[in-house]
Enzyme design. Sequence first.
Site, mmCIF file in Angstrom:
data_model
loop_
_atom_site.group_PDB
_atom_site.id
_atom_site.type_symbol
_atom_site.label_atom_id
_atom_site.label_comp_id
_atom_site.label_asym_id
_atom_site.label_seq_id
_atom_site.Cartn_x
_atom_site.Cartn_y
_atom_site.Cartn_z
ATOM 1 N N SER A 28 0.821 -1.223 0.000
ATOM 2 C CA SER A 28 0.000 0.000 0.000
ATOM 3 C C SER A 28 0.845 1.259 0.000
ATOM 4 O O SER A 28 1.639 1.472 0.911
ATOM 5 C CB SER A 28 -0.869 0.074 1.260
ATOM 6 O OG SER A 28 -1.778 -0.953 1.299
ATOM 7 N N HIS A 59 -3.212 0.835 -4.702
ATOM 8 C CA HIS A 59 -2.644 -0.325 -5.401
ATOM 9 C C HIS A 59 -2.974 -0.180 -6.882
ATOM 10 O O HIS A 59 -4.135 -0.277 -7.277
ATOM 11 C CB HIS A 59 -3.259 -1.634 -4.874
ATOM 12 C CG HIS A 59 -2.846 -1.965 -3.482
ATOM 13 N ND1 HIS A 59 -1.941 -2.945 -3.186
ATOM 14 C CD2 HIS A 59 -3.201 -1.432 -2.309
ATOM 15 C CE1 HIS A 59 -1.768 -3.006 -1.884
ATOM 16 N NE2 HIS A 59 -2.534 -2.096 -1.325
ATOM 17 N N HIS A 81 -5.307 -9.173 -1.885
ATOM 18 C CA HIS A 81 -5.560 -9.515 -0.484
ATOM 19 C C HIS A 81 -6.756 -10.471 -0.433
ATOM 20 O O HIS A 81 -7.693 -10.320 -1.222
ATOM 21 C CB HIS A 81 -5.897 -8.263 0.324
ATOM 22 C CG HIS A 81 -4.869 -7.175 0.228
ATOM 23 N ND1 HIS A 81 -4.851 -6.270 -0.802
ATOM 24 C CD2 HIS A 81 -3.820 -6.870 1.027
ATOM 25 C CE1 HIS A 81 -3.831 -5.440 -0.631
ATOM 26 N NE2 HIS A 81 -3.181 -5.782 0.461
ATOM 27 N N TYR A 83 -8.963 -10.421 1.779
ATOM 28 C CA TYR A 83 -10.172 -9.687 2.187
ATOM 29 C C TYR A 83 -10.915 -9.054 1.009
ATOM 30 O O TYR A 83 -12.065 -8.646 1.131
ATOM 31 C CB TYR A 83 -9.841 -8.624 3.254
ATOM 32 C CG TYR A 83 -8.959 -7.485 2.800
ATOM 33 C CD1 TYR A 83 -9.425 -6.495 1.936
ATOM 34 C CD2 TYR A 83 -7.648 -7.383 3.259
ATOM 35 C CE1 TYR A 83 -8.614 -5.450 1.523
ATOM 36 C CE2 TYR A 83 -6.826 -6.356 2.847
ATOM 37 C CZ TYR A 83 -7.319 -5.399 1.981
ATOM 38 O OH TYR A 83 -6.502 -4.376 1.572
ATOM 39 N N GLU A 84 -10.257 -8.969 -0.147
ATOM 40 C CA GLU A 84 -10.949 -8.436 -1.329
ATOM 41 C C GLU A 84 -11.934 -9.457 -1.896
ATOM 42 O O GLU A 84 -12.705 -9.139 -2.801
ATOM 43 C CB GLU A 84 -9.933 -8.073 -2.413
ATOM 44 C CG GLU A 84 -9.032 -6.902 -2.037
ATOM 45 C CD GLU A 84 -7.962 -6.660 -3.088
ATOM 46 O OE1 GLU A 84 -8.292 -6.074 -4.127
ATOM 47 O OE2 GLU A 84 -6.813 -7.076 -2.874
ATOM 48 N N ALA A 111 2.582 -2.324 4.297
ATOM 49 C CA ALA A 111 2.302 -1.369 5.361
ATOM 50 C C ALA A 111 1.784 -2.183 6.536
ATOM 51 O O ALA A 111 1.004 -3.115 6.343
ATOM 52 C CB ALA A 111 1.250 -0.386 4.892
ATOM 53 N N MET A 209 -2.361 -7.223 6.838
ATOM 54 C CA MET A 209 -3.367 -8.049 6.156
ATOM 55 C C MET A 209 -2.837 -8.660 4.858
ATOM 56 O O MET A 209 -3.614 -8.994 3.959
ATOM 57 C CB MET A 209 -4.604 -7.188 5.844
ATOM 58 C CG MET A 209 -5.184 -6.471 7.053
ATOM 59 S SD MET A 209 -6.496 -5.351 6.591
ATOM 60 C CE MET A 209 -6.663 -4.352 8.076
ATOM 61 N N SER A 210 -1.509 -8.803 4.754
ATOM 62 C CA SER A 210 -0.950 -9.288 3.482
ATOM 63 C C SER A 210 0.330 -10.092 3.721
ATOM 64 O O SER A 210 0.601 -10.546 4.824
ATOM 65 C CB SER A 210 -0.648 -8.094 2.570
ATOM 66 O OG SER A 210 0.430 -7.353 3.082
ATOM 67 N N ASN A 233 1.426 2.962 11.635
ATOM 68 C CA ASN A 233 0.614 3.366 12.796
ATOM 69 C C ASN A 233 0.877 2.401 13.945
ATOM 70 O O ASN A 233 1.412 1.306 13.732
ATOM 71 C CB ASN A 233 -0.888 3.314 12.426
ATOM 72 C CG ASN A 233 -1.298 1.930 11.924
ATOM 73 O OD1 ASN A 233 -1.080 1.595 10.763
ATOM 74 N ND2 ASN A 233 -1.852 1.123 12.799
ATOM 75 N N HIS A 245 -6.991 4.172 6.940
ATOM 76 C CA HIS A 245 -6.292 3.836 5.690
ATOM 77 C C HIS A 245 -5.520 5.053 5.174
ATOM 78 O O HIS A 245 -4.436 4.913 4.606
ATOM 79 C CB HIS A 245 -7.291 3.332 4.641
ATOM 80 C CG HIS A 245 -6.649 2.795 3.401
ATOM 81 N ND1 HIS A 245 -5.707 1.774 3.424
ATOM 82 C CD2 HIS A 245 -6.776 3.134 2.092
ATOM 83 C CE1 HIS A 245 -5.300 1.518 2.200
ATOM 84 N NE2 HIS A 245 -5.932 2.331 1.367
HETATM 85 N N1 HPA Z 1 -3.588 -3.418 11.293
HETATM 86 C C1 HPA Z 1 -3.667 -4.239 10.217
HETATM 87 N N2 HPA Z 1 -3.140 -3.932 9.051
HETATM 88 C C2 HPA Z 1 -2.499 -2.772 8.925
HETATM 89 C C3 HPA Z 1 -2.379 -1.863 9.988
HETATM 90 C C4 HPA Z 1 -2.956 -2.222 11.246
HETATM 91 O O1 HPA Z 1 -2.894 -1.471 12.236
HETATM 92 N N3 HPA Z 1 -1.684 -0.796 9.534
HETATM 93 C C5 HPA Z 1 -1.377 -1.051 8.222
HETATM 94 N N4 HPA Z 1 -1.877 -2.244 7.852
#
Ligand code: HPA
Length: 273
Positions: A28, A59, A81, A83-84, A111, A209-210, A233, A245
């Site tokens: 990302s 993306h 992903h 989740y998509e 990320a 998530m990847s 974060n 996001h």
């Molecule tokens: N959680 C899950 N996936 C992420 C996060 C998070 O805090 N930050 C970037 N991708």
Amino acid sequence: MQITHKIAEQIRIRMGQRRPKTAIILGSGLGSLADTIEDTVIINYSDINGFPQSTVQGHNGRLIIGRLADTEVLCMQGRFHIYEGHQPQVINSIIKAFQLLGIKNLIVTNAAGSLRKSIAPGELMLITDHINLSGTNPLIGPNDDRFGPRFPSMADAYTFEYQKKILSIAKALKIKLKQGVYLWTLGPNFETKAEIKMFQRLGADAVGMSTVPEVICAVHSGMKVLGISVITNYGTGMQKNAPSHEETLAEGQKAAQNLSRLLTAFMKDIDNG
Ligand code: HPA
């Protein structure tokens, strides 16, 4: 595995004389490294029969084949992903197509959220190992032994030799590179506070998530792997504001420059045999 051969063939035709040994998957907001690739052939995912479309903002969804630091690379700008709504096996088809094309090294970036106070947003984390907490796996289904074993070992999933190499490059370039365990959660929601506490206790240092599905497939294919997270974060509950996001993309862009420098230097050194 019919689809795998079909994907590989379409890329092979477009690639011409190029024979990249290294694939890079950009996460990302980390697409800017792709702009530094020279002498490129660009293939939109939408032009590859058997490739799903990536649906996430940030993306782009294209394959870029060219030279980075005078080394041939095959770069995925935009990833898939689970989740998509994609089947996990889709990721295996793509990595196996790369295997058929002669890819021996996989560099994965993403990320991720930090689970440790000592790993701050805007910093980079070398992935030393992972935890698959998704409840799924891209290798589910019949195994084709020509690609890899039914029960692949994950003991050295993130190639130790590459970890040492990138750490020494980071030191020389004076770029801070933390180290830690990446935990894969399915998403797409960010975690609850209770989940973040659980992940910390499980021994993870970052969450995302990847990445893990691609790495599992690459290790199954006998590839060497390097993984780096851009920490965007702190996990939910570790800071006042919940992660978003937008924040993920903004912090990713800041650290992306350092990541580009690291990977460009790494490419000069990589095993292309
Ligand atoms: N959680 C899950 N996936 C992420 C996060 C998070 O805090 N930050 C970037 N991708």
